[in-house]
Design a protein around this motif. Sequence first.
Motif, PDB file in Angstrom:
ATOM      1  N   THR A 161       0.826  -1.217   0.000  1.00 44.00           N
ATOM      2  CA  THR A 161       0.000   0.000   0.000  1.00 44.00           C
ATOM      3  C   THR A 161       0.853   1.257   0.000  1.00 44.00           C
ATOM      4  O   THR A 161       0.524   2.249  -0.650  1.00 44.00           O
ATOM      5  CB  THR A 161      -0.942  -0.013   1.211  1.00 44.00           C
ATOM      6  OG1 THR A 161      -1.665  -1.255   1.194  1.00 44.00           O
ATOM      7  CG2 THR A 161      -1.942   1.130   1.159  1.00 44.00           C
ATOM      8  N   ASN A 162       1.966   1.207   0.751  1.00 42.66           N
ATOM      9  CA  ASN A 162       2.872   2.362   0.828  1.00 42.66           C
ATOM     10  C   ASN A 162       3.290   2.810  -0.573  1.00 42.66           C
ATOM     11  O   ASN A 162       3.239   3.998  -0.910  1.00 42.66           O
ATOM     12  CB  ASN A 162       4.099   1.956   1.665  1.00 42.66           C
ATOM     13  CG  ASN A 162       4.889   3.130   2.192  1.00 42.66           C
ATOM     14  OD1 ASN A 162       4.356   4.214   2.407  1.00 42.66           O
ATOM     15  ND2 ASN A 162       6.179   2.915   2.410  1.00 42.66           N
ATOM     16  N   ASN A 163       3.684   1.843  -1.412  1.00 42.61           N
ATOM     17  CA  ASN A 163       4.070   2.155  -2.788  1.00 42.61           C
ATOM     18  C   ASN A 163       2.857   2.465  -3.662  1.00 42.61           C
ATOM     19  O   ASN A 163       2.923   3.309  -4.546  1.00 42.61           O
ATOM     20  CB  ASN A 163       4.856   0.986  -3.398  1.00 42.61           C
ATOM     21  CG  ASN A 163       6.308   0.979  -2.973  1.00 42.61           C
ATOM     22  OD1 ASN A 163       7.144   1.630  -3.571  1.00 42.61           O
ATOM     23  ND2 ASN A 163       6.601   0.253  -1.885  1.00 42.61           N
ATOM     24  N   ASP A 164       1.759   1.766  -3.382  1.00 44.20           N
ATOM     25  CA  ASP A 164       0.589   1.964  -4.235  1.00 44.20           C
ATOM     26  C   ASP A 164       0.011   3.367  -4.092  1.00 44.20           C
ATOM     27  O   ASP A 164      -0.581   3.900  -5.026  1.00 44.20           O
ATOM     28  CB  ASP A 164      -0.482   0.910  -3.931  1.00 44.20           C
ATOM     29  CG  ASP A 164      -1.467   0.776  -5.078  1.00 44.20           C
ATOM     30  OD1 ASP A 164      -1.009   0.595  -6.233  1.00 44.20           O
ATOM     31  OD2 ASP A 164      -2.688   0.899  -4.841  1.00 44.20           O
ATOM     32  N   VAL A 165       0.197   3.984  -2.917  1.00 46.47           N
ATOM     33  CA  VAL A 165      -0.262   5.364  -2.747  1.00 46.47           C
ATOM     34  C   VAL A 165       0.474   6.290  -3.723  1.00 46.47           C
ATOM     35  O   VAL A 165      -0.141   7.186  -4.314  1.00 46.47           O
ATOM     36  CB  VAL A 165      -0.069   5.819  -1.278  1.00 46.47           C
ATOM     37  CG1 VAL A 165      -0.240   7.333  -1.145  1.00 46.47           C
ATOM     38  CG2 VAL A 165      -1.040   5.079  -0.365  1.00 46.47           C
ATOM     39  N   LEU A 166       1.755   6.042  -3.922  1.00 46.23           N
ATOM     40  CA  LEU A 166       2.494   6.854  -4.899  1.00 46.23           C
ATOM     41  C   LEU A 166       1.917   6.637  -6.304  1.00 46.23           C
ATOM     42  O   LEU A 166       1.715   7.586  -7.054  1.00 46.23           O
ATOM     43  CB  LEU A 166       3.986   6.511  -4.856  1.00 46.23           C
ATOM     44  CG  LEU A 166       4.894   7.177  -5.901  1.00 46.23           C
ATOM     45  CD1 LEU A 166       4.818   8.702  -5.830  1.00 46.23           C
ATOM     46  CD2 LEU A 166       6.348   6.721  -5.747  1.00 46.23           C
ATOM     47  N   ARG A 167       1.621   5.372  -6.627  1.00 48.40           N
ATOM     48  CA  ARG A 167       1.036   5.063  -7.934  1.00 48.40           C
ATOM     49  C   ARG A 167      -0.315   5.768  -8.110  1.00 48.40           C
ATOM     50  O   ARG A 167      -0.569   6.418  -9.125  1.00 48.40           O
ATOM     51  CB  ARG A 167       0.854   3.553  -8.086  1.00 48.40           C
ATOM     52  CG  ARG A 167       0.350   3.103  -9.461  1.00 48.40           C
ATOM     53  CD  ARG A 167      -0.116   1.660  -9.469  1.00 48.40           C
ATOM     54  NE  ARG A 167      -1.261   1.440  -8.596  1.00 48.40           N
ATOM     55  CZ  ARG A 167      -2.526   1.739  -8.905  1.00 48.40           C
ATOM     56  NH1 ARG A 167      -2.819   2.247 -10.087  1.00 48.40           N
ATOM     57  NH2 ARG A 167      -3.499   1.516  -8.041  1.00 48.40           N
ATOM     58  N   GLN A 168      -1.156   5.659  -7.063  1.00 46.18           N
ATOM     59  CA  GLN A 168      -2.489   6.278  -7.147  1.00 46.18           C
ATOM     60  C   GLN A 168      -2.395   7.790  -7.312  1.00 46.18           C
ATOM     61  O   GLN A 168      -3.134   8.391  -8.092  1.00 46.18           O
ATOM     62  CB  GLN A 168      -3.292   5.970  -5.886  1.00 46.18           C
ATOM     63  CG  GLN A 168      -3.737   4.525  -5.763  1.00 46.18           C
ATOM     64  CD  GLN A 168      -4.415   4.294  -4.409  1.00 46.18           C
ATOM     65  OE1 GLN A 168      -5.204   5.108  -3.947  1.00 46.18           O
ATOM     66  NE2 GLN A 168      -4.077   3.194  -3.761  1.00 46.18           N
ATOM     67  N   GLY A 169      -1.486   8.412  -6.542  1.00 47.04           N
ATOM     68  CA  GLY A 169      -1.314   9.854  -6.644  1.00 47.04           C
ATOM     69  C   GLY A 169      -0.914  10.260  -8.052  1.00 47.04           C
ATOM     70  O   GLY A 169      -1.455  11.215  -8.621  1.00 47.04           O
ATOM     71  N   CYS A 170       0.030   9.508  -8.628  1.00 50.92           N
ATOM     72  CA  CYS A 170       0.476   9.798  -9.996  1.00 50.92           C
ATOM     73  C   CYS A 170      -0.670   9.619 -10.991  1.00 50.92           C
ATOM     74  O   CYS A 170      -0.856  10.430 -11.904  1.00 50.92           O
ATOM     75  CB  CYS A 170       1.651   8.900 -10.373  1.00 50.92           C
ATOM     76  SG  CYS A 170       3.191   9.325  -9.551  1.00 50.92           S
ATOM     77  N   GLU A 171      -1.433   8.545 -10.818  1.00 50.93           N
ATOM     78  CA  GLU A 171      -2.586   8.313 -11.699  1.00 50.93           C
ATOM     79  C   GLU A 171      -3.550   9.505 -11.648  1.00 50.93           C
ATOM     80  O   GLU A 171      -4.005   9.994 -12.671  1.00 50.93           O
ATOM     81  CB  GLU A 171      -3.322   7.038 -11.282  1.00 50.93           C
ATOM     82  CG  GLU A 171      -2.631   5.760 -11.711  1.00 50.93           C
ATOM     83  CD  GLU A 171      -2.788   5.506 -13.209  1.00 50.93           C
ATOM     84  OE1 GLU A 171      -3.935   5.597 -13.703  1.00 50.93           O
ATOM     85  OE2 GLU A 171      -1.780   5.244 -13.882  1.00 50.93           O
ATOM     86  N   GLN A 172      -3.872   9.929 -10.428  1.00 50.37           N
ATOM     87  CA  GLN A 172      -4.822  11.029 -10.242  1.00 50.37           C
ATOM     88  C   GLN A 172      -4.346  12.317 -10.902  1.00 50.37           C
ATOM     89  O   GLN A 172      -5.137  13.063 -11.461  1.00 50.37           O
ATOM     90  CB  GLN A 172      -5.047  11.293  -8.746  1.00 50.37           C
ATOM     91  CG  GLN A 172      -5.819  10.204  -8.015  1.00 50.37           C
ATOM     92  CD  GLN A 172      -7.263  10.109  -8.496  1.00 50.37           C
ATOM     93  OE1 GLN A 172      -7.914  11.128  -8.759  1.00 50.37           O
ATOM     94  NE2 GLN A 172      -7.757   8.892  -8.649  1.00 50.37           N
ATOM     95  N   LEU A 173      -3.044  12.583 -10.802  1.00 50.85           N
ATOM     96  CA  LEU A 173      -2.524  13.868 -11.273  1.00 50.85           C
ATOM     97  C   LEU A 173      -1.942  13.790 -12.684  1.00 50.85           C
ATOM     98  O   LEU A 173      -1.459  14.783 -13.217  1.00 50.85           O
ATOM     99  CB  LEU A 173      -1.454  14.383 -10.298  1.00 50.85           C
ATOM    100  CG  LEU A 173      -1.973  14.682  -8.876  1.00 50.85           C
ATOM    101  CD1 LEU A 173      -0.813  15.008  -7.936  1.00 50.85           C
ATOM    102  CD2 LEU A 173      -2.974  15.830  -8.887  1.00 50.85           C
ATOM    103  N   GLY A 174      -1.975  12.590 -13.269  1.00 51.51           N
ATOM    104  CA  GLY A 174      -1.465  12.436 -14.627  1.00 51.51           C
ATOM    105  C   GLY A 174       0.056  12.444 -14.712  1.00 51.51           C
ATOM    106  O   GLY A 174       0.620  12.822 -15.742  1.00 51.51           O
ATOM    107  N   TYR A 175       0.722  12.048 -13.636  1.00 49.97           N
ATOM    108  CA  TYR A 175       2.178  11.970 -13.651  1.00 49.97           C
ATOM    109  C   TYR A 175       2.611  10.552 -14.019  1.00 49.97           C
ATOM    110  O   TYR A 175       1.960   9.574 -13.666  1.00 49.97           O
ATOM    111  CB  TYR A 175       2.769  12.305 -12.271  1.00 49.97           C
ATOM    112  CG  TYR A 175       2.483  13.712 -11.782  1.00 49.97           C
ATOM    113  CD1 TYR A 175       2.206  14.760 -12.672  1.00 49.97           C
ATOM    114  CD2 TYR A 175       2.493  13.998 -10.415  1.00 49.97           C
ATOM    115  CE1 TYR A 175       1.948  16.039 -12.208  1.00 49.97           C
ATOM    116  CE2 TYR A 175       2.234  15.283  -9.945  1.00 49.97           C
ATOM    117  CZ  TYR A 175       1.966  16.301 -10.848  1.00 49.97           C
ATOM    118  OH  TYR A 175       1.716  17.559 -10.387  1.00 49.97           O
TER     119      TYR A 175
END
Lengths: 530, 212
Positions: A161-175
Amino acid sequence: MSVNDPFTEGLELGWKVTDGASLTENQTIEADVVVIGTGAGGGTSAEILARAGLSVILVEEGGLYHQKDFKMNELTAYASLYQDGMSRVTQDGAIAILQGRCVGGSTTVNWTSSFRTPDETLNYWANQLGMGDLTPDAMAPWFDGREQRHNIEPWAVDPNTNNDVLRQGCEQLGYAWQIIPRNVKGCWNLGYCGVGCPTNAKQGALTTTIPGALANDTTLIHRLRADRLVMNQDRIDHLLASAMSADGVSPSGVTVTLKARHFVVAASAIGSPGLLLRSDIPDPFNRIGKRSFLHPVNATTAIMPEKVEPYYGAPQSIYSDEFNFKEGVDGPAGFKLEVPPLHPAMSAGVIPHHGQKQIDAMTNLPWTQSTLALVRDGFHPDSPGGNVSLRGDGSPVLDYPISDYLWTGLRKAFGIMAELQFAAGARKVSFVHMDSDWYSSWAEASAALDKLPMEAHRVRLFTAHQMGGCGMGRHPENSVVSSFGEHHHVSNLSVHDASIFPTSIGANPQLSVYALAARNSSRLASKLTG
Amino acid sequence: MTQPSSCPDTPTDVAKLDRRSFLKTGLGGTLFLGAVSTTMTLTGCASSPSERLPAVGTRMDARYQFRFLTDTDIEIFEALLPAILGPSLPEQPQSRRLIIAHTIERMDAGITQFGPANQSELRRLLDLLGFSLTRITIARVWSSWPDVTTGEAEAFLQRWQNSSIGLFNNGYMALVKISNVAFYGHQDQWHLSGYPGPPQWAVEALPQFKNA
């Protein structure tokens, strides 16, 4: 003991391994090559040289720890496996230095992220620094080879989950985001890479190249500190080394003289310049210890609505290079985004508070996510790096002033990391900064960030990547070694570790060290056997 | 060995140094800290590791042998830990004393691996805090450490944390970091952070935990 522990098996088979603390008499030993340091560079060099038929002595200041010692315990691991018992810092104390001090070096305690040197970095070295022999195409076969040797592949399991939060944040912001390649084989996905892999899944030097060297004509002496390379005319005649006592910290008084045809220094970006400076190696342009780089790291913490359990699972599996080279390789400071694992001792040492504020941060550990930024240093005139020098007792110390150029990058990284965490659903976010509060929205955090002083000590800074200090280059005026790691002035001296990087890497450096050490050791082996 | 009773409380060599002259040294302030330690040594007040008995449960065979922290250092941390750890410490006096004592022992054990250079940095810091002249003029802690209240300890920590002088910020981080790591990092306190420890299934499956 497990049948899978290569060290236990090898020792039973009669590998030549000596604990310096067991030595009671001064002695002289000799081999074709002495390799100083057993990390990514030293391990690789020893294996390649030994397989080429050369006799090798591997010297390591730290102790030998392997599976039997790796019990997923932070306090014992930090005391035994890390430099200065995890208390190493830059000269003014502003940057905490995480660095291994054991057989396998930092590869024994790293989080297994294994990136090729970015093309942008190699092209910068080729085009700006004149090292046309290190282009991405020229280096590709060496990366291929080392990826095989260390079983490096993108992590195929779901991120924690720790890493997946970074993935989710990037997905949300288009990074942009990607999956991290890791050097593991049969990984149990436990999360304890930083305290010594308990299952031998990690394919660091300890389980690959060092056993490979020991299975050939190599002697490993650990708890032996390389004090001084002694010259005779224009060549190194021998290495003087001090055996350490059983405490691993103080010399026992027993000395070992190591003679060889060639000496490979791979004692890290702090240790290698330190050894060369102690040895008064010819340095007419005063280059030893200069241009030291750290990938200065800052971090944010977030409280998530769901449990994160940041102490479990592969510590690093997702990264974002959205901001790494976006503004040009030599533009404003770029940064790579990753996450750190959080165990209680590490967290307690990172969070810069006491009393109720510390408790509030600690009690939320199971819901805590943290993101970190590795700032790419050394590509811009305003990022000249630090300087390794010697203390009165001969030990090396790194002075690393933090320029406004870097502070600008660090402030921007703080903002992006908080934005990502809120985009992934964080309830509140805090900057790892003495003056930071918890903020409940991106707008609130952003407004607060504008007022936070970007100053040494107030911003908590870290480094797990020490680079430079014996930089490579074409001209002795601005470098210590050639792009093959050959010393400019001393013909039987090579440097095979991260200290030869002329800038930082822009990614976790382990695979860069493996690949360059493999390339340069292959060349050295053919020279010495030719 | 305990300090000789003739040991002067304020060695004359450094008695004239005050906070102002300390601040003037700026980043060279460590020179001053070095002067404190050197003077302590020259005047026969060199610190030696504490031989004190554990605070509680004085079974001789369970006695921890201090290797770095002196009696004075221990008094400093006994005064600071109630502020650094705050409500994480239990109220009950006996268990509170025990946890503080064990935390200080673990700090000592950790410091032994710091290596000579970082140990001497820490020695300078602790001598500065322990030597009454500098305790008063630089740390501005008026009472001797055994008499320092938690409120006074808290005020001291805040002064150094919020100071505009990097040396004090650095001293603050050094003190809270070794305390927090030794406390929250230990198994006895894992429950405070909600850390369950290594996965039990892995512990049961791995050979290095057998015969432990």
